[in-house]
Design a protein around this motif. Structure first.
Motif, PDB file in Angstrom:
ATOM      1  N   ASN A   1       0.901  -1.239  -0.071  1.00 42.20           N
ATOM      2  CA  ASN A   1       0.035  -0.006   0.069  1.00 42.20           C
ATOM      3  C   ASN A   1       0.847   1.147  -0.154  1.00 42.20           C
ATOM      4  OD1 ASN A   1       0.520   0.614   2.901  1.00 42.20           O
ATOM      5  ND2 ASN A   1      -0.497  -1.271   3.152  1.00 42.20           N
ATOM      6  N   ARG A   2       0.351   2.470  -0.015  1.00 40.71           N
ATOM      7  CA  ARG A   2       0.802   3.646  -0.121  1.00 40.71           C
ATOM      8  C   ARG A   2       1.866   3.974   1.108  1.00 40.71           C
ATOM      9  NH1 ARG A   2      -1.720   7.099  -4.173  1.00 40.71           N
ATOM     10  NH2 ARG A   2      -0.946   9.165  -3.401  1.00 40.71           N
ATOM     11  N   VAL A   3       1.259   3.582   2.169  1.00 34.85           N
ATOM     12  CA  VAL A   3       1.823   4.033   3.382  1.00 34.85           C
ATOM     13  C   VAL A   3       3.378   3.145   3.423  1.00 34.85           C
ATOM     14  CG1 VAL A   3       1.941   3.850   5.964  1.00 34.85           C
ATOM     15  CG2 VAL A   3      -0.198   4.494   4.901  1.00 34.85           C
ATOM     16  N   GLN A   4       3.234   1.903   3.036  1.00 37.53           N
ATOM     17  CA  GLN A   4       4.419   1.384   3.021  1.00 37.53           C
ATOM     18  C   GLN A   4       5.535   1.924   2.120  1.00 37.53           C
ATOM     19  OE1 GLN A   4       3.245  -2.885   2.509  1.00 37.53           O
ATOM     20  NE2 GLN A   4       2.520  -3.043   4.558  1.00 37.53           N
ATOM     21  N   ALA A   5       4.843   2.392   0.906  1.00 39.61           N
ATOM     22  CA  ALA A   5       5.667   3.073  -0.172  1.00 39.61           C
ATOM     23  C   ALA A   5       6.247   4.318   0.423  1.00 39.61           C
ATOM     24  CB  ALA A   5       4.670   3.335  -1.194  1.00 39.61           C
ATOM     25  N   ALA A   6       5.300   5.013   1.078  1.00 38.12           N
ATOM     26  CA  ALA A   6       5.805   6.246   1.913  1.00 38.12           C
ATOM     27  C   ALA A   6       7.122   5.901   2.846  1.00 38.12           C
ATOM     28  CB  ALA A   6       4.803   6.940   2.574  1.00 38.12           C
ATOM     29  N   ILE A   7       7.113   5.037   3.762  1.00 31.92           N
ATOM     30  CA  ILE A   7       8.089   4.654   4.402  1.00 31.92           C
ATOM     31  C   ILE A   7       9.341   4.345   3.554  1.00 31.92           C
ATOM     32  CG2 ILE A   7       8.968   2.731   5.944  1.00 31.92           C
ATOM     33  CD1 ILE A   7       6.790   4.350   7.295  1.00 31.92           C
ATOM     34  N   VAL A   8       9.289   3.673   2.607  1.00 28.06           N
ATOM     35  CA  VAL A   8      10.712   3.483   1.555  1.00 28.06           C
ATOM     36  C   VAL A   8      10.945   4.912   1.050  1.00 28.06           C
ATOM     37  CG1 VAL A   8      11.587   2.490  -0.688  1.00 28.06           C
ATOM     38  CG2 VAL A   8       9.775   1.344   0.951  1.00 28.06           C
ATOM     39  N   ALA A   9      10.191   5.681   0.669  1.00 30.22           N
ATOM     40  CA  ALA A   9      10.604   6.967   0.327  1.00 30.22           C
ATOM     41  C   ALA A   9      11.177   7.728   1.406  1.00 30.22           C
ATOM     42  CB  ALA A   9       9.316   7.948  -0.094  1.00 30.22           C
ATOM     43  N   TYR A  10      10.738   7.638   2.753  1.00 32.66           N
ATOM     44  CA  TYR A  10      11.378   8.484   3.806  1.00 32.66           C
ATOM     45  C   TYR A  10      12.869   7.836   3.909  1.00 32.66           C
ATOM     46  CZ  TYR A  10       6.894  10.202   5.422  1.00 32.66           C
ATOM     47  OH  TYR A  10       5.639  11.043   5.700  1.00 32.66           O
ATOM     48  N   GLU A  11      12.791   6.528   4.154  1.00 25.91           N
ATOM     49  CA  GLU A  11      14.277   5.876   4.340  1.00 25.91           C
ATOM     50  C   GLU A  11      15.246   6.330   3.167  1.00 25.91           C
ATOM     51  OE1 GLU A  11      12.946   1.818   4.999  1.00 25.91           O
ATOM     52  OE2 GLU A  11      12.432   1.919   6.853  1.00 25.91           O
ATOM     53  N   ALA A  12      14.856   6.232   1.778  1.00 31.53           N
ATOM     54  CA  ALA A  12      15.505   6.638   0.732  1.00 31.53           C
ATOM     55  C   ALA A  12      16.121   7.957   0.475  1.00 31.53           C
ATOM     56  CB  ALA A  12      15.008   6.138  -0.434  1.00 31.53           C
ATOM     57  N   GLY A  13      15.349   8.780   1.592  1.00 32.49           N
ATOM     58  CA  GLY A  13      15.721  10.257   1.417  1.00 32.49           C
ATOM     59  C   GLY A  13      14.874  11.158   0.321  1.00 32.49           C
ATOM     60  N   LEU A  14      14.013  10.502  -0.198  1.00 31.79           N
ATOM     61  CA  LEU A  14      13.321  11.319  -1.141  1.00 31.79           C
ATOM     62  C   LEU A  14      12.488  12.447  -0.651  1.00 31.79           C
ATOM     63  CD1 LEU A  14      12.013   8.497  -3.635  1.00 31.79           C
ATOM     64  CD2 LEU A  14      14.017  10.003  -3.923  1.00 31.79           C
ATOM     65  N   THR A  15      12.063  12.292   0.329  1.00 30.21           N
ATOM     66  CA  THR A  15      10.780  13.484   1.154  1.00 30.21           C
ATOM     67  C   THR A  15      11.814  14.454   1.554  1.00 30.21           C
ATOM     68  OG1 THR A  15      10.942  12.153   3.198  1.00 30.21           O
ATOM     69  CG2 THR A  15       9.306  11.584   1.692  1.00 30.21           C
ATOM     70  N   ARG A  16      13.402  14.349   1.646  1.00 28.18           N
ATOM     71  CA  ARG A  16      13.989  15.391   2.081  1.00 28.18           C
ATOM     72  C   ARG A  16      14.733  16.260   1.068  1.00 28.18           C
ATOM     73  NH1 ARG A  16      14.941  10.973   5.317  1.00 28.18           N
ATOM     74  NH2 ARG A  16      17.334  10.951   4.752  1.00 28.18           N
ATOM     75  N   GLY A  17      14.453  15.566  -0.128  1.00 31.43           N
ATOM     76  CA  GLY A  17      15.145  16.260  -1.388  1.00 31.43           C
ATOM     77  C   GLY A  17      16.511  15.503  -1.583  1.00 31.43           C
ATOM     78  N   ASP A  18      16.948  14.470  -0.865  1.00 33.97           N
ATOM     79  CA  ASP A  18      18.338  13.834  -1.234  1.00 33.97           C
ATOM     80  C   ASP A  18      18.075  13.281  -2.831  1.00 33.97           C
ATOM     81  OD1 ASP A  18      18.480  14.461   1.352  1.00 33.97           O
ATOM     82  OD2 ASP A  18      18.881  12.308   1.969  1.00 33.97           O
ATOM     83  N   SER A  19      18.999  12.819  -3.271  1.00 30.09           N
ATOM     84  CA  SER A  19      19.222  12.302  -4.332  1.00 30.09           C
ATOM     85  C   SER A  19      19.818  10.968  -4.607  1.00 30.09           C
ATOM     86  CB  SER A  19      19.810  13.336  -5.545  1.00 30.09           C
ATOM     87  OG  SER A  19      19.110  14.671  -5.657  1.00 30.09           O
ATOM     88  N   PRO A  20      19.225   9.873  -4.516  1.00 32.41           N
ATOM     89  CA  PRO A  20      19.455   8.481  -4.412  1.00 32.41           C
ATOM     90  C   PRO A  20      20.164   8.260  -5.921  1.00 32.41           C
ATOM     91  CG  PRO A  20      17.242   8.467  -3.787  1.00 32.41           C
ATOM     92  CD  PRO A  20      17.691   9.727  -4.348  1.00 32.41           C
ATOM     93  N   ALA A  21      21.410   7.506  -5.813  1.00 34.73           N
ATOM     94  CA  ALA A  21      22.117   7.089  -6.938  1.00 34.73           C
ATOM     95  C   ALA A  21      21.152   6.696  -7.983  1.00 34.73           C
ATOM     96  CB  ALA A  21      23.241   6.181  -6.654  1.00 34.73           C
ATOM     97  N   ARG A  22      21.338   6.853  -9.214  1.00 34.27           N
ATOM     98  CA  ARG A  22      20.735   6.520 -10.477  1.00 34.27           C
ATOM     99  C   ARG A  22      21.576   5.570 -11.290  1.00 34.27           C
ATOM    100  NH1 ARG A  22      16.241  11.372 -11.755  1.00 34.27           N
ATOM    101  NH2 ARG A  22      15.451  11.453  -9.412  1.00 34.27           N
TER     102      ARG A  22
END
Length: 221
Positions: free
Chosen positions: A200-221
């Motif tokens: 679900n979306r909440v679990q996806a949001a957790i991944v986003a938090y952990e990967a730094g996406l919500t803080r504007g970090d840039s994960p390696a692509r």
């Protein structure tokens, strides 16, 4: 459009307070009230609310058990857990039960209204205090690395969508921000859930938090 809410809490005073806050928004209507989890499930089956707001600790059947029942029998009814407790085990259990939102009773009343509206719009919503705990917990390097590896499986556009999803935006809001049709956003969200192997979306949001996406970090692509 009226947002129809079922409210369940075993403490009448808390129930009355939450109902009073919701009543300040003319587009939110409390259609039923319950004092335990079993009653909440039965009333939800009868009223078919848009959102069930459940206290975690209730007699007979707690909020987590009621959430599980509602997810299996009334998937169209979103579930928001409301509690005074913000320990990690409650958060983790709520995520595992596929809830759509997690709010703290001690939060600002405006946060309750914001969370209800966000979930009604199809977004996941975590109380900022819960989000902070998730972010703090994800400061562990192995956890961050694992989340970023998962995010690397997404396309650039899917990462953009996930970042906004993690900030609590609905599909419509994401579409406006990225100049995409809402149907296209839904397609991307479905692909994100599948690629991240989350339910679900909440679990996806957790991944986003952990990967730094919500803080504007840039994960390696």
């Amino acid at each position: 459009m009226t947002i129809r809410v079922l409210l369940a809490d075993d403490e009448p005073l808390i129930r009355a307070g939450v109902k009073a806050i919701l009543a300040t928004d003319p587009e939110i209507e409390v259609v039923a009230e319950a004092s335990d989890g079993h009653e909440a499930v039965e009333l939800a089956r009868h009223h078919r609310p848009d959102i069930a707001v459940l206290d975690i600790r209730m007699p007979r059947l707690d909020g987590l058990g009621a959430a599980a029942e509602l997810r299996s029998t009334l998937p169209a009814t979103a579930v928001v857990l409301l509690t005074t407790f913000d320990e990690d085990d409650f958060v983790d259990a709520a995520m595992a039960h596929g809830v759509d939102g997690f709010l703290l009773k001690a939060a600002d009343p405006r946060e309750l209204l914001l969370g209800i509206r966000a979930v009604a719009g199809g977004a996941a919503y975590l109380s900022p205090r819960i989000a902070q705990k998730v972010i703090a917990r994800s400061g562990n390097a192995p956890t961050v690395a694992a989340a970023r590896r998962r995010v690397e499986t997404l396309t650039d556009r899917e990462r953009d969508v996930l970042a906004l999803l993690g900030r609590g935006l609905s599909n419509a809001d994401i579409g406006r921000a990225l100049f995409l049709a809402e149907a296209t956003v839904k397609f991307h969200v479905s692909a994100i859930l599948r690629r991240l192997a989350v339910d679900n979306r909440v679990q996806a949001a957790i991944v986003a938090y952990e990967a730094g996406l919500t803080r504007g970090d840039s994960p390696a692509r």
